[in-house]
Design an enzyme around this catalytic site. Structure first.
Site, short mmCIF file in Angstrom:
data_model
loop_
_atom_site.label_atom_id
_atom_site.label_comp_id
_atom_site.label_asym_id
_atom_site.label_seq_id
_atom_site.Cartn_x
_atom_site.Cartn_y
_atom_site.Cartn_z
N ASP A 66 -3.62 4.04 -1.91
CA ASP A 66 -4.76 3.96 -0.98
C ASP A 66 -5.24 5.29 -1.14
O ASP A 66 -4.79 6.45 -1.09
CB ASP A 66 -4.26 3.72 0.48
CG ASP A 66 -5.28 3.98 1.46
OD1 ASP A 66 -6.15 3.25 1.49
OD2 ASP A 66 -5.10 4.89 2.24
N GLU B 258 -6.84 2.54 -5.74
CA GLU B 258 -8.07 2.74 -5.03
C GLU B 258 -8.81 4.17 -5.04
O GLU B 258 -8.08 4.86 -4.54
CB GLU B 258 -8.16 2.31 -3.44
CG GLU B 258 -9.50 1.96 -2.82
CD GLU B 258 -9.55 2.63 -1.21
OE1 GLU B 258 -10.35 2.22 -0.46
OE2 GLU B 258 -8.77 3.61 -0.97
N HIS C 13 -10.20 -6.31 2.64
CA HIS C 13 -9.97 -6.45 4.28
C HIS C 13 -10.98 -5.25 4.40
O HIS C 13 -11.19 -4.99 5.79
CB HIS C 13 -8.54 -5.73 4.50
CG HIS C 13 -8.35 -4.49 3.83
ND1 HIS C 13 -8.25 -4.36 2.45
CD2 HIS C 13 -8.20 -3.14 4.28
CE1 HIS C 13 -7.90 -2.94 2.02
NE2 HIS C 13 -8.05 -2.33 3.21
N ASP C 14 -12.00 -4.60 3.82
CA ASP C 14 -12.70 -3.65 4.24
C ASP C 14 -14.35 -4.07 4.01
O ASP C 14 -15.12 -3.14 4.50
CB ASP C 14 -12.72 -2.27 3.30
CG ASP C 14 -11.57 -1.50 3.54
OD1 ASP C 14 -10.96 -1.60 4.57
OD2 ASP C 14 -11.01 -0.75 2.76
N ASP D 1 0.89 -1.14 -0.07
CA ASP D 1 0.06 0.21 0.02
C ASP D 1 0.85 1.23 0.06
O ASP D 1 2.01 1.10 0.75
CB ASP D 1 -0.76 -0.13 1.30
CG ASP D 1 -2.38 -0.66 1.03
OD1 ASP D 1 -3.13 0.07 0.35
OD2 ASP D 1 -2.35 -2.01 1.23
C1 NOJ Z 1 -8.89 2.40 2.19
C2 NOJ Z 1 -8.55 1.19 2.98
O1 NOJ Z 1 -8.84 0.24 2.37
C3 NOJ Z 1 -9.04 1.32 4.13
O2 NOJ Z 1 -9.03 -0.03 5.04
C4 NOJ Z 1 -8.62 2.52 5.16
O3 NOJ Z 1 -9.35 2.83 6.22
C5 NOJ Z 1 -8.93 3.71 4.29
N1 NOJ Z 1 -8.36 3.85 2.70
C6 NOJ Z 1 -7.94 4.96 4.80
O4 NOJ Z 1 -6.53 4.69 4.64
#
Ligand code: NOJ
Length: 544
Positions: free
Chosen positions: A201, A254, A319-320, A100
């Site tokens: 990210d 992302e 992971h989110d 990341d």
């Molecule tokens: C996206 C990430 O996937 C997430 O886990 C994170 O909380 C936010 N960006 C902030 O960095």
């Protein structure tokens, strides 16, 4: 035939959440040596590159997305020498590794921020975004992704600093060339060290509207429009791109707020990055279940938008999000398989999130003490003001990120073979039946799908055409000489192609049951089928 510039078209990525992948030293936390240990497993699966979630030094307010030192590995994961060893061992096995790149914000414990906070004339003041405020009056009414104001007041200087995520994650000031120079130095440092690229990210938030911009929440991107892909971001992205190109870095962004219509400008051959994750597919009903029709429409929209130019990053789990097998599937292995076939053969580079390949499911939360994500714990505590405990827990866990962050289920020994000791987060109690040793069937399916992507140019680079777009659950598409049919629902799907199909011209190469292709078909719940057109020659031979 293989265009090397587009090597990633035939790649499959594997996302590792290091904290929960494999603990080599028995402290309950996954680590770098644990990843090295499992490289043969990943080789067996057949993936081409690994994306590691953040392992940098961090107070872990946001699962490592709050970095306090860009150049150091957090002790809990190991050290830099071990990471270099991982790069070496991975490269020996022909894996690329990406990590990341978290540069929208740092941790509030980063030395830059600690200095920045000290005084208005500190040399690091302008590394962050500060504005005059009072304890009760923030510079504007913008809302952060994690709830509450995007501003936190700091009485030392009677100003507030800006953050689109938690207050412990102050946003960096990209307008400041000195900050950008530091970031670029850091990026080069990692690429020189042997890292192959980055997952960028929250990159679409690095540019903000002017502070007097008023939120018009009825427009796309709702309350977050003032920091979603705002004009001016192009200049920063071009600077990043030049560095990436210099090193031939593999990059995936992302980039929420980048609309599908704009995506090709980010990812075509003149774009800033190789591919983009869209977040529009995560459509939920109020009860937390996934809306498969809207999921399908989002995928189709993005596939069409990046057909002539650009490239998609494809995924189900990460992971989110809670596990897709429970959100879009019904928790059964067959639903996980149908979802796998549906997304793995689309146009784009698929990512598999750890555990997805063995059908890992959501965690049955019974108490808030099982939660680990701070954002969820804070939300739970907030809800307790109005709701009884059980309701608050239910409310929080419907969408909790923690579902996907439980330890990897390697086998049925204690702690699922993840650790010799008590893991930092509870193992899903179903580990005795769902684990790498037991769940060979879904694993084999993933192996097969990965191999097909590697072997068939039609799948890696071919065009795509959708059928039955308006059907609620059937997800059917053609990739040149392949026809992929899936039914992403429990009830049967009756399909009638509006042209005649000669079944004998197609060979079934994969299926949840044996069947022949025809113009009229009924797919069972969660049925999947892959057919390949038999070339005229082969066909001729067969009938002769
Ligand atoms: C996206 C990430 O996937 C997430 O886990 C994170 O909380 C936010 N960006 C902030 O960095």
């Amino acid at each position: 035939m293989k265009n090397d510039k587009n090597y990633f078209h035939r790649f499959v990525g594997y996302q590792i959440y290091p904290k929960s992948f494999r603990d080599s030293n028995g402290d309950g936390v996954g680590d770098v040596l644990g990843i090295i240990e499992k490289l043969p497993y990943l080789k067996k699966l057949g993936v081409d590159f690994l994306w590691l979630n953040p392992i940098y030094k961090s107070p872990q307010i946001d699962g490592g997305y709050d970095i306090s030192d860009y150049f150091a590995i957090d002790e809990m994961f190991g050290n830099l020498d071990e990471l270099k060893r991982l790069f070496k061992e991975a490269h020996k096995l022909n894996f690329k590794i990406i990590m990341d790149l978290v540069v929208n914000h740092t941790s509030d414990q980063h030395p830059w921020f600690l200095a920045s906070k000290k005084s208005k004339d500190n040399p690091y003041r302008n590394f962050y975004l500060w504005e005059d405020a009072t304890a009760n009056q923030m510079p504007n009414d913008w809302i952060s992704f994690f709830g509450g104001s995007t501003w936190t007041f700091d009485k030392t200087t009677n100003q507030a600093y800006f953050h689109v995520f938690a207050k412990e994650q102050p946003d960096l000031n990209w307008k400041n060339p000195e900050l950008r120079a530091e970031i670029y130095k850091m990026i080069r440092w990692w690429l020189e060290l042997g890292l192959d690229g980055f997952r960028l990210d929250a990159i679409s938030h690095i540019q903000k509207k002017s502070w007097d911009f008023k939120i018009k929440s009825w427009r796309a991107n709702g309350p977050w429009q003032p920091f979603m892909n705002v004009t001016g971001i192009e200049d920063y992205m071009k600077e990043l791109k030049d560095i990436f190109n210099e090193y031939g870095a593999l990059t995936v962004g992302e980039a929420s707020g980048v609309l599908s219509s704009d995506a090709p400008n980010w990812t075509d051959e003149n774009g800033y990055i190789d591919m983009i994750f869209e977040l529009e597919q995560n459509v939920r009903r109020p009860d937390g279940s996934g809306d498969i029709y809207k999921f399908k429409q989002a995928l189709i929209r993005w596939q069409k938008a990046q057909l002539e130019r650009g490239w998609n990053a494809l995924y189900l789990d990460n992971h989110d999000q809670p596990r897709s097998i429970d959100i879009f599937g019904d928790g059964s292995e067959i639903s996980g398989k149908a979802l796998a076939v549906a997304y793995m053969l689309l146009r784009g580079t698929p990512f598999i999130y750890q555990g997805q390949e063995i059908g890992m499911t959501n965690f049955p939360f019974e108490s808030f003490t099982q939660l680990r994500t701070i954002e969820n714990i804070r939300h739970y505590k907030d809800l307790l003001k109005d709701l009884p405990e059980t309701e608050a827990l239910k409310n929080v866990t419907i969408n909790a990120r923690d579902h996907a962050r439980t330890p990897m289920q390697w086998d049925k020994t204690e702690n699922s073979g993840f650790s010799k000791n008590m893991p930092w987060m509870e193992v899903n109690p179903n580990y005795e039946t769902i684990n790498v040793v037991e769940n060979t069937s879904i694993f084999k399916l993933y192996q097969w799908l990965i191999k097909l992507r590697h072997d068939e140019f039609s799948i890696s680079d071919g065009l795509i055409k959708f059928y039955f777009e308006k059907h609620r659950t059937a997800f059917v598409y053609e990739r040149n000489d392949f026809l992929i049919l899936t039914n992403l629902g429990k009830t049967k799907a009756n399909l009638k192609f509006d042209f005649k199909i000669e079944g004998k011209n197609y060979q079934q190469i994969l299926g949840s049951k044996k069947c022949e292709l025809s113009s009229k078909m009924t797919l069972e719940g969660w049925e999947y089928q892959v057919f390949k057109k038999i070339s005229q020659e082969e066909n001729g031979n067969e009938t002769n």
